[in-house]
Scaffold this motif. Structure first.
Motif, PDB file in Angstrom:
ATOM      1  N   ALA A 118      -3.822  -1.593   0.309  1.00 32.84           N
ATOM      2  CA  ALA A 118      -4.401  -1.998  -0.979  1.00 32.84           C
ATOM      3  C   ALA A 118      -5.727  -2.718  -0.758  1.00 32.84           C
ATOM      4  O   ALA A 118      -6.697  -2.489  -1.490  1.00 32.84           O
ATOM      5  CB  ALA A 118      -3.421  -2.884  -1.742  1.00 32.84           C
ATOM      6  N   LYS A 119      -5.786  -3.565   0.258  1.00 37.29           N
ATOM      7  CA  LYS A 119      -7.031  -4.288   0.563  1.00 37.29           C
ATOM      8  C   LYS A 119      -8.127  -3.303   0.968  1.00 37.29           C
ATOM      9  O   LYS A 119      -9.269  -3.426   0.536  1.00 37.29           O
ATOM     10  CB  LYS A 119      -6.802  -5.310   1.669  1.00 37.29           C
ATOM     11  CG  LYS A 119      -8.030  -6.159   1.978  1.00 37.29           C
ATOM     12  CD  LYS A 119      -7.761  -7.130   3.105  1.00 37.29           C
ATOM     13  CE  LYS A 119      -8.924  -8.020   3.419  1.00 37.29           C
ATOM     14  NZ  LYS A 119     -10.190  -7.392   3.599  1.00 37.29           N
ATOM     15  N   ASP A 127       5.703  -4.145   3.768  1.00 40.33           N
ATOM     16  CA  ASP A 127       4.930  -4.919   2.795  1.00 40.33           C
ATOM     17  C   ASP A 127       3.529  -5.209   3.317  1.00 40.33           C
ATOM     18  O   ASP A 127       2.548  -5.082   2.583  1.00 40.33           O
ATOM     19  CB  ASP A 127       5.626  -6.250   2.458  1.00 40.33           C
ATOM     20  CG  ASP A 127       6.790  -6.073   1.509  1.00 40.33           C
ATOM     21  OD1 ASP A 127       6.862  -5.017   0.843  1.00 40.33           O
ATOM     22  OD2 ASP A 127       7.625  -6.998   1.433  1.00 40.33           O
ATOM     23  N   ARG A 128       3.446  -5.605   4.602  1.00 37.63           N
ATOM     24  CA  ARG A 128       2.131  -5.868   5.201  1.00 37.63           C
ATOM     25  C   ARG A 128       1.274  -4.610   5.169  1.00 37.63           C
ATOM     26  O   ARG A 128       0.081  -4.660   4.865  1.00 37.63           O
ATOM     27  CB  ARG A 128       2.280  -6.358   6.643  1.00 37.63           C
ATOM     28  CG  ARG A 128       2.387  -7.855   6.782  1.00 37.63           C
ATOM     29  CD  ARG A 128       2.196  -8.317   8.207  1.00 37.63           C
ATOM     30  NE  ARG A 128       2.985  -7.622   9.197  1.00 37.63           N
ATOM     31  CZ  ARG A 128       4.235  -7.929   9.543  1.00 37.63           C
ATOM     32  NH1 ARG A 128       4.838  -8.939   8.969  1.00 37.63           N
ATOM     33  NH2 ARG A 128       4.878  -7.241  10.460  1.00 37.63           N
ATOM     34  N   LEU A 129       1.881  -3.480   5.499  1.00 36.39           N
ATOM     35  CA  LEU A 129       1.153  -2.212   5.503  1.00 36.39           C
ATOM     36  C   LEU A 129       0.655  -1.877   4.101  1.00 36.39           C
ATOM     37  O   LEU A 129      -0.511  -1.489   3.922  1.00 36.39           O
ATOM     38  CB  LEU A 129       2.049  -1.094   6.029  1.00 36.39           C
ATOM     39  CG  LEU A 129       1.430   0.277   6.182  1.00 36.39           C
ATOM     40  CD1 LEU A 129       0.266   0.224   7.164  1.00 36.39           C
ATOM     41  CD2 LEU A 129       2.463   1.276   6.647  1.00 36.39           C
ATOM     42  N   ARG A 130       1.512  -2.038   3.079  1.00 35.16           N
ATOM     43  CA  ARG A 130       1.097  -1.775   1.696  1.00 35.16           C
ATOM     44  C   ARG A 130      -0.047  -2.704   1.286  1.00 35.16           C
ATOM     45  O   ARG A 130      -1.005  -2.276   0.658  1.00 35.16           O
ATOM     46  CB  ARG A 130       2.280  -1.950   0.736  1.00 35.16           C
ATOM     47  CG  ARG A 130       3.197  -0.748   0.659  1.00 35.16           C
ATOM     48  CD  ARG A 130       4.171  -0.873  -0.486  1.00 35.16           C
ATOM     49  NE  ARG A 130       5.144  -1.926  -0.295  1.00 35.16           N
ATOM     50  CZ  ARG A 130       6.319  -1.776   0.293  1.00 35.16           C
ATOM     51  NH1 ARG A 130       6.673  -0.592   0.747  1.00 35.16           N
ATOM     52  NH2 ARG A 130       7.150  -2.785   0.427  1.00 35.16           N
ATOM     53  N   LYS A 158     -13.653   0.476  -2.807  1.00 34.05           N
ATOM     54  CA  LYS A 158     -14.157   0.530  -4.184  1.00 34.05           C
ATOM     55  C   LYS A 158     -15.277  -0.477  -4.392  1.00 34.05           C
ATOM     56  O   LYS A 158     -16.263  -0.182  -5.063  1.00 34.05           O
ATOM     57  CB  LYS A 158     -13.020   0.257  -5.180  1.00 34.05           C
ATOM     58  CG  LYS A 158     -12.060   1.409  -5.326  1.00 34.05           C
ATOM     59  CD  LYS A 158     -10.976   1.095  -6.335  1.00 34.05           C
ATOM     60  CE  LYS A 158     -10.013   2.256  -6.481  1.00 34.05           C
ATOM     61  NZ  LYS A 158      -8.954   1.972  -7.456  1.00 34.05           N
ATOM     62  N   ARG A 159     -15.123  -1.665  -3.834  1.00 36.43           N
ATOM     63  CA  ARG A 159     -16.159  -2.688  -3.960  1.00 36.43           C
ATOM     64  C   ARG A 159     -17.453  -2.216  -3.304  1.00 36.43           C
ATOM     65  O   ARG A 159     -18.538  -2.342  -3.875  1.00 36.43           O
ATOM     66  CB  ARG A 159     -15.696  -4.005  -3.336  1.00 36.43           C
ATOM     67  CG  ARG A 159     -16.681  -5.158  -3.540  1.00 36.43           C
ATOM     68  CD  ARG A 159     -16.152  -6.466  -2.994  1.00 36.43           C
ATOM     69  NE  ARG A 159     -14.947  -6.871  -3.689  1.00 36.43           N
ATOM     70  CZ  ARG A 159     -13.793  -7.176  -3.085  1.00 36.43           C
ATOM     71  NH1 ARG A 159     -13.703  -7.142  -1.778  1.00 36.43           N
ATOM     72  NH2 ARG A 159     -12.748  -7.534  -3.783  1.00 36.43           N
ATOM     73  N   ALA A 160     -17.339  -1.662  -2.096  1.00 37.57           N
ATOM     74  CA  ALA A 160     -18.530  -1.177  -1.390  1.00 37.57           C
ATOM     75  C   ALA A 160     -19.186  -0.041  -2.161  1.00 37.57           C
ATOM     76  O   ALA A 160     -20.426   0.025  -2.265  1.00 37.57           O
ATOM     77  CB  ALA A 160     -18.152  -0.718   0.020  1.00 37.57           C
ATOM     78  N   GLU A 161     -18.370   0.843  -2.732  1.00 40.17           N
ATOM     79  CA  GLU A 161     -18.920   1.950  -3.519  1.00 40.17           C
ATOM     80  C   GLU A 161     -19.621   1.430  -4.771  1.00 40.17           C
ATOM     81  O   GLU A 161     -20.708   1.893  -5.124  1.00 40.17           O
ATOM     82  CB  GLU A 161     -17.797   2.914  -3.910  1.00 40.17           C
ATOM     83  CG  GLU A 161     -18.272   4.142  -4.653  1.00 40.17           C
ATOM     84  CD  GLU A 161     -17.135   5.085  -4.989  1.00 40.17           C
ATOM     85  OE1 GLU A 161     -17.219   5.717  -6.052  1.00 40.17           O
ATOM     86  OE2 GLU A 161     -16.187   5.182  -4.193  1.00 40.17           O
TER      87      GLU A 161
END
Length: 148
Positions: free
Chosen positions: A120-121, A113-116, A127-130
């Motif tokens: 995702a983060k 779960d932590r890895l997922r 995407k935010r940086a792009e």
């Protein structure tokens, strides 16, 4: 752990509740409510199925291709009958306390779960940086057109 006994339950309940709420909007409201409720319930069903499948994958990760795993909680007064059964089928038998297996599985699920969440983060950050880069590039181009 790999047996899903409530598959589709949340989808059905969500559809039913949505239909009942949709009665207020007439026939179209019923259909719309059912569809929206079923989609929301289906999301919960998907999550349950994904968790169940993940647990099975954890248990079977060390198996050879074509192998079969049986995960069972057995209370035995004498280990000999199960040992004989395993020998009869040339099976590898591993006895472990059920509490430790449960603890390990939960730890593995938490790590997955932590890895997922981390992945995702990272995707969101990329995407935010792009998007920020595109906005800056667009602003720069607009400034050039105005100045030029």
């Amino acid at each position: 752990m790999g047996l899903e006994t409530e598959a589709g339950r949340n989808t059905a309940v969500g559809g039913l509740v949505g239909s009942l709420v949709g009665i207020l909007g007439g026939p179209l409201g019923i259909l719309t409510g059912w569809g929206i409720g079923a989609v929301i319930g289906g999301g919960y069903d998907y999550k349950r199925a994904e968790e169940t499948t993940g647990t099975v994958a954890i248990v079977t990760s060390n198996m050879p291709p074509g192998g079969t795993a049986i995960l069972a909680e057995v209370r035995e007064a004498d280990p000999q009958p199960v040992d004989l059964l395993a020998m009869r089928y040339d099976a590898v038998l591993e006895r472990r306390p059920s509490d430790s297996v449960r603890t390990e599985l939960k730890a593995m699920e938490r790590a997955a779960d932590r890895l997922r969440k981390d992945e995702a983060k990272e995707r969101r950050d990329r995407k935010r940086a792009e998007a920020e880069r595109k906005i800056k590039d667009g602003a720069a181009q607009l400034k050039q057109k105005i100045a030029g």
